[in-house]
Design a protein around this motif. Sequence first.
Motif, PDB file in Angstrom:
ATOM      1  N   HIS A 121     -15.312  41.925 -52.246  1.00  0.00           N
ATOM      2  CA  HIS A 121     -15.006  43.312 -51.898  1.00  0.00           C
ATOM      3  C   HIS A 121     -14.082  43.978 -52.939  1.00  0.00           C
TER       4      HIS A 121
ATOM      5  N   PHE B 122     -12.860  57.862 -54.340  1.00  0.00           N
ATOM      6  CA  PHE B 122     -14.102  57.211 -53.897  1.00  0.00           C
ATOM      7  C   PHE B 122     -13.795  56.236 -52.764  1.00  0.00           C
TER       8      PHE B 122
ATOM      9  N   ALA C 169       2.665  46.748 -63.409  1.00  0.00           N
ATOM     10  CA  ALA C 169       2.884  45.802 -62.309  1.00  0.00           C
ATOM     11  C   ALA C 169       4.375  45.710 -62.012  1.00  0.00           C
TER      12      ALA C 169
HETATM   13  N1  LIG Z   1     -11.119  53.297 -52.358  1.00  0.00           N
HETATM   14  C1  LIG Z   1     -11.594  52.197 -51.798  1.00  0.00           C
HETATM   15  O1  LIG Z   1     -12.752  52.100 -51.399  1.00  0.00           O
HETATM   16  C2  LIG Z   1     -10.666  51.014 -51.660  1.00  0.00           C
HETATM   17  C3  LIG Z   1     -11.169  49.743 -51.318  1.00  0.00           C
HETATM   18  C4  LIG Z   1     -10.277  48.667 -51.254  1.00  0.00           C
HETATM   19  C5  LIG Z   1      -8.908  48.874 -51.500  1.00  0.00           C
HETATM   20  N2  LIG Z   1      -8.472  50.143 -51.784  1.00  0.00           N
HETATM   21  C6  LIG Z   1      -7.075  50.420 -52.076  1.00  0.00           C
HETATM   22  O2  LIG Z   1      -6.808  49.886 -53.350  1.00  0.00           O
HETATM   23  C7  LIG Z   1      -5.420  49.627 -53.457  1.00  0.00           C
HETATM   24  C8  LIG Z   1      -5.210  48.232 -54.009  1.00  0.00           C
HETATM   25  O3  LIG Z   1      -5.690  47.282 -53.068  1.00  0.00           O
HETATM   26  P1  LIG Z   1      -5.401  45.716 -53.296  1.00  0.00           P
HETATM   27  O4  LIG Z   1      -6.170  44.967 -52.287  1.00  0.00           O
HETATM   28  O5  LIG Z   1      -5.567  45.431 -54.738  1.00  0.00           O
HETATM   29  O6  LIG Z   1      -3.860  45.634 -52.898  1.00  0.00           O
HETATM   30  P2  LIG Z   1      -2.772  44.643 -53.451  1.00  0.00           P
HETATM   31  O7  LIG Z   1      -3.383  43.391 -53.965  1.00  0.00           O
HETATM   32  O8  LIG Z   1      -1.728  44.564 -52.387  1.00  0.00           O
HETATM   33  O9  LIG Z   1      -2.216  45.435 -54.706  1.00  0.00           O
HETATM   34  C9  LIG Z   1      -1.490  46.605 -54.587  1.00  0.00           C
HETATM   35  C10 LIG Z   1      -0.351  46.567 -55.612  1.00  0.00           C
HETATM   36  O10 LIG Z   1       0.359  47.779 -55.551  1.00  0.00           O
HETATM   37  C11 LIG Z   1       1.666  47.560 -56.024  1.00  0.00           C
HETATM   38  N3  LIG Z   1       2.602  48.349 -55.221  1.00  0.00           N
HETATM   39  C12 LIG Z   1       2.986  48.130 -53.951  1.00  0.00           C
HETATM   40  N4  LIG Z   1       3.853  49.089 -53.569  1.00  0.00           N
HETATM   41  C13 LIG Z   1       4.022  49.913 -54.630  1.00  0.00           C
HETATM   42  C14 LIG Z   1       4.801  51.089 -54.880  1.00  0.00           C
HETATM   43  N5  LIG Z   1       5.592  51.605 -53.950  1.00  0.00           N
HETATM   44  N6  LIG Z   1       4.699  51.681 -56.093  1.00  0.00           N
HETATM   45  C15 LIG Z   1       3.901  51.176 -57.049  1.00  0.00           C
HETATM   46  N7  LIG Z   1       3.143  50.060 -56.880  1.00  0.00           N
HETATM   47  C16 LIG Z   1       3.211  49.447 -55.683  1.00  0.00           C
HETATM   48  C17 LIG Z   1       1.964  46.068 -55.875  1.00  0.00           C
HETATM   49  O11 LIG Z   1       2.059  45.536 -57.174  1.00  0.00           O
HETATM   50  P3  LIG Z   1       3.372  45.482 -58.049  1.00  0.00           P
HETATM   51  O12 LIG Z   1       4.541  45.232 -57.144  1.00  0.00           O
HETATM   52  O13 LIG Z   1       3.056  44.373 -58.976  1.00  0.00           O
HETATM   53  O14 LIG Z   1       3.445  46.804 -58.750  1.00  0.00           O
HETATM   54  C18 LIG Z   1       0.660  45.491 -55.298  1.00  0.00           C
HETATM   55  O15 LIG Z   1       0.281  44.303 -55.919  1.00  0.00           O
HETATM   56  C19 LIG Z   1      -4.844  49.827 -52.054  1.00  0.00           C
HETATM   57  O16 LIG Z   1      -4.269  51.107 -52.011  1.00  0.00           O
HETATM   58  C20 LIG Z   1      -6.056  49.785 -51.156  1.00  0.00           C
HETATM   59  O17 LIG Z   1      -5.853  50.522 -49.988  1.00  0.00           O
HETATM   60  C21 LIG Z   1      -9.324  51.198 -51.893  1.00  0.00           C
END
Ligand SMILES: NC(=O)c1ccc[n+]([C@@H]2O[C@H](COP(=O)([O-])OP(=O)(O)OC[C@H]3O[C@@H](n4cnc5c(N)ncnc54)[C@H](OP(=O)(O)O)[C@@H]3O)[C@@H](O)[C@H]2O)c1
Length: 336
Positions: free
Chosen positions: A130, A273, A179
Amino acid sequence: MRCQSVQLTAIPTGAATAQNFGVFDAEVDDPGDGQVLVGLRRLGLNAGLAHRLGGKGTAYGPGIGVGDVPASDAVVEVLRSSDQQFVPGDLAVGKSPWCTAAVVDADQLRKIDKAASNEDLNARLTILGHVGLTAYTGMIHVGEVTPEDIVCVSGAAGGVGSCAVQFAKARGATVIGVAGSADKVAMLTDDLGADRAINRHAGPAVDLLRAAAPEGIDLYYDNVGGEQLEAALDVLNFGGRVVICGAVSGGSGSGGPANFRNVIYQEITIRGFTVTAHEDLRERFESEVGRWLREDKVRSIHTVFDGINRVPEAFESLLSGTSSGRVIVSVPSQRE
Ligand SMILES: NC(=O)c1ccc[n+]([C@@H]2O[C@H](COP(=O)([O-])OP(=O)(O)OC[C@H]3O[C@@H](n4cnc5c(N)ncnc54)[C@H](OP(=O)(O)O)[C@@H]3O)[C@@H](O)[C@H]2O)c1
């Protein structure tokens, strides 16, 4: 059939720990019409599940109480089938309870290649799963990344971000990852091939991005919103593009970025998206990313724990950030 399941035994008072869970023996029924009995092979844990322990449900599932068995993304192997699409030995991805075996509806599973290697099984929950499809949709389809682009990815060491960085590199772009720790910054440049990486805690976001991209950026892939988005709007070149994937920081909600007018002055295109609207890309995604994996251009970022009895420990490590990439629990095949 007997199985082992992991249940919530105590509602966490702070961050969940391994002590909040127990491993128990249980009995699994035979599959009914349209169902299959599956053996767990890989379980991909997700931190968001912690919000549901002892609380209300979220968009991702119901609240989880004491005695409940949580469920997560999984690779499963069909042990017995009462559905014409599946035969014993088939491998599939879908949601599975935290059990070594379970009965699931066949229409909730997606069949994968039977000859998948151990690494392929892990990749099905990461770069070929995913999060991989999300990054592919955002970076390749929506962002239309090119070799000439200087790309910045926020949340770059996270599940989606680590794939987005690698896909942009595989398409020949110059990539800057943002990051939150020195270890993650090192992983971005040393393991994922990012050209430059920023530790977002090292200073104001705009100063750090300007220093890392003196020539400006052409494409910004946003996982976090807030300060990072605002910095990108200051550093994007004329005609730049922004892909909005997520906003975990919560900072780009109702107010929006203070420098939004840059969208006018710099003729910036912003496009969001939702991955579920792009199922049509899956075949192209699996083919291209599968080829990149075979050519060692991209890799799955994960930490594996062996055995269902290690699920509680694996979940604790996910929440405490002591493992890198996706936390996966591996279970041996249960086919005689
Ligand atoms: N559009 C879509 O269809 C879709 C689908 C799936 C996921 N998403 C979205 O994609 C994003 C990433 O998902 P993921 O599964 O990769 O999550 P994840 O593994 O938790 O990664 C998100 C990263 O954001 C950083 N972060 C957390 N709080 C932050 C803040 N206040 N300011 C800046 N950076 C921050 C953290 O990294 P650091 O601490 O290293 O900076 C964390 O590793 C999420 O927002 C999720 O909702 C969207």
